[in-house]
Design an enzyme around this catalytic site. Sequence first.
Site: not given
Length: 352
Positions: A94, A176
């Site tokens: 992530y 993101e």
Amino acid sequence: MVKLLEYEAKKILATHDIAVPKNYIAEDVPRFLPAVLKSQVLTGGRGKAGGVVIVKTNEEYEAARQKLAGLKIKGFLPKTILAEELLDIDHEYYLSFIIDKKVPSITLMAHKNGGVEVEENDPNEFLHIPLDDKNAEAAGEQLADYYDLPEKTFILQDIVERLYQTFIEQDITLLEINPLVLTKSGELVAGDAKIVCDDSASFRHPDWHFEVEKAETNFVTLDQKGNVATIANGAGLAMATVDAVAEAGLRPANFLDIGGGANEASVLAAFKRIMEYPEIKVIIINIFAGITRCDEVAKAIIAAKSQLDTLPPLAIRLAGTNYEQAAELLAENNITIHPNLEQALKSAKETI
Ligand code: GDP
Ligand code: MN
């Protein structure tokens, strides 16, 4: 704020030399197979909802394309389906860049375990690095260390540097990459991408043409995990509505002043944004109509509601011009209205 779809976000990443999977917009004929087909909707959790499908043959391609075109994800139907080359995934990380208002600075956030289960991670486990225009190299090194990928230090330094530049040049407020995929052949590729741009900077970006219209600027998120959404007309009433929700011991998720022009499109847009919050149990609509007419608001609510299967229950308080017509229209559609906000809140509490 304007939210980009995955394919739009990846286009931006690619122009800034961030590796993304080879891709094409899925139309009648596949340009390459095998591929992974991905529904382009403005919500996460597509993988879990069946919105990401691997296809190997022409038949599978066509079947999946049709299935995805009709599959609503959290109330959203895609206009576009993206096809991508398959990634041979070794690990999913992530990585995101946010604006941390507490520091305040653009801040890198990372976790070793990305992908569809990222929310299972302990929020305290995420790596946070405040960035500036001089520390990309150090941040990249720290990230490589944290990911336990020392051999990827150079490329991660590059990625951090480029994403930081992208963030600033494109007036981004949230970027993101989840997952950042490490492939079995050792490449780091953006498997998924989410970008939110600041549309007050759109005058600087004549190249910005995004699929979804810019969101209402008088819509403010207060609490992502809130359980009550609010819609009101007039900033004062909208604020009072938020306060009343909080005072009733509920968690207001947002502030929204729909102004005088409540029509089907604006109410539908408001409902769609509200449905992006994960915890909403009820939507409070508080309209005091002067110039606005209650019957128009009622028609807009009825029309918008009929387009959304998974709309949470509504607690509506209407007062003012053309109240009687509105009451009649709503009653015909089995939608309850309340004479005052207290009653609407009471019914909201019972729903939750
Ligand atoms: P999201 O669920 O909306 O976040 O959609 P993502 O684009 O992140 O895809 C969800 C998951 O599908 C990823 O975390 C991967 O595990 C999987 N996935 C996506 N693309 C590929 C691919 O090309 N190959 C493989 N094996 N898995 C993929
Ligand atoms: Mn994802």
